[in-house]
Design an enzyme around this catalytic site. Structure first.
Site, PDB file in Angstrom:
ATOM      1  N   HIS A 237      -3.614  -5.129   0.544  1.00  0.00           N
ATOM      2  CA  HIS A 237      -3.070  -5.535   1.849  1.00  0.00           C
ATOM      3  C   HIS A 237      -3.099  -7.054   2.013  1.00  0.00           C
ATOM      4  CE1 HIS A 237      -2.423  -1.678   3.935  1.00  0.00           C
ATOM      5  NE2 HIS A 237      -3.392  -1.231   3.166  1.00  0.00           N
TER       6      HIS A 237
ATOM      7  N   GLU B 102      -1.506  -8.798   4.007  1.00  0.00           N
ATOM      8  CA  GLU B 102      -1.405  -9.200   5.428  1.00  0.00           C
ATOM      9  C   GLU B 102      -2.788  -9.388   6.068  1.00  0.00           C
ATOM     10  OE1 GLU B 102      -0.994  -6.224   4.294  1.00  0.00           O
ATOM     11  OE2 GLU B 102      -1.628  -4.697   5.739  1.00  0.00           O
TER      12      GLU B 102
ATOM     13  N   CYS C  49       0.832  -1.204   0.000  1.00  0.00           N
ATOM     14  CA  CYS C  49       0.000   0.000   0.000  1.00  0.00           C
ATOM     15  C   CYS C  49       0.874   1.265   0.000  1.00  0.00           C
ATOM     16  CB  CYS C  49      -0.976  -0.043   1.175  1.00  0.00           C
ATOM     17  SG  CYS C  49      -2.354   1.102   0.992  1.00  0.00           S
TER      18      CYS C  49
END
Ligand code: MN
Length: 232
Positions: free
Chosen positions: A201, A203, A98
């Protein structure tokens, strides 16, 4: 946030993703001189440039600020830009997520769209309202790119928590993924063993979908390779 006491803040997800992919994450201090940033880099086999929540000040890519968004601290901006430049020069495997991808782009001479809703006519929701554990829009992944080799699919759904995006990339960079409205969703560099930025993202998604975990695994693999060769 630590009240009036300056405090480092980092989402644990980034560290967990690195650990679950077999790596040992280190949180980096805000050091500003090139010499000290180089010292930090020499301790590492790979670099993850995380997202920040606030924007890189447009002056870092030669523009005046057009919209009233909050900037990340000067110290953090200088660390991200400085370390990205050094990691590029010394071929250290680097993954940007990001805002981290945006910093990697600006560090090497690229520019950003300051605010997608203000500057682009798109109906796509890049700043999703639901949790980032859910996907928001698809991306198309270009063939013959590092990202395609990692993901092994041409189209995947991703989450989307950004109001800015990459506008122009430096020479020798390539766009590795785009959203259906043309917004750049991943970039990489040709003259580097592992230099990859993603606008989404992973994660938040890697536990649900192994495809996103492969991004972290690929970084760790590249880091091992880097560690076994000549370090910077
Ligand atoms: Mn998006």
């Amino acid at each position: 946030m630590g009240g009036k006491e300056p405090t480092y803040f980092l989402r644990a997800r980034y560290l967990q993703a690195i650990q679950e992919a077999g790596g040992v994450p280190l949180i980096l201090p805000l050091v500003l001189s090139r010499t000290r940033q180089m010292f930090i880099l020499q301790q590492l086999d790979g670099l993850l440039v995380t997202g920040s929540g606030s924007d890189l000040a447009p002056r870092f890519y030669g523009e005046s600020q057009q919209y009233p968004f909050q900037h990340m601290s000067e110290e953090r901006a200088r660390l991200e830009l400085g370390l990205s430049k050094l990691a590029f020069a010394h071929q250290v495997p680097t993954l940007g997520i990001c805002g981290g991808m945006q910093s990697m782009n600006v560090a090497m001479g690229g520019t950003l769209i300051q605010d997608i809703p203000s500057q682009l006519a798109t109906k796509l929701q890049h700043l999703q309202k639901k949790s980032a554990e859910y996907t928001a829009h698809p991306i198309h992944i270009e063939p013959k790119t590092l990202l395609r080799r990692i993901v092994r699919k041409s189209r995947i759904p991703v989450n989307s928590s950004h109001h800015q995006s990459v506008k122009t990339i430096p020479d020798s960079f390539r766009i590795s993924a785009v959203a259906p409205d043309g917004v750049i969703e991943a970039i990489e560099a040709d003259n580097h063993p592992f230099w990859l930025g993603v606008q989404w993202h992973p994660e938040f998604l890697y536990r649900k979908d192994a495809l996103h975990k492969r991004l972290f695994s690929a970084l760790i693999k590249a880091a091992r390779l880097f560690a076994s060769g000549s370090k910077c």
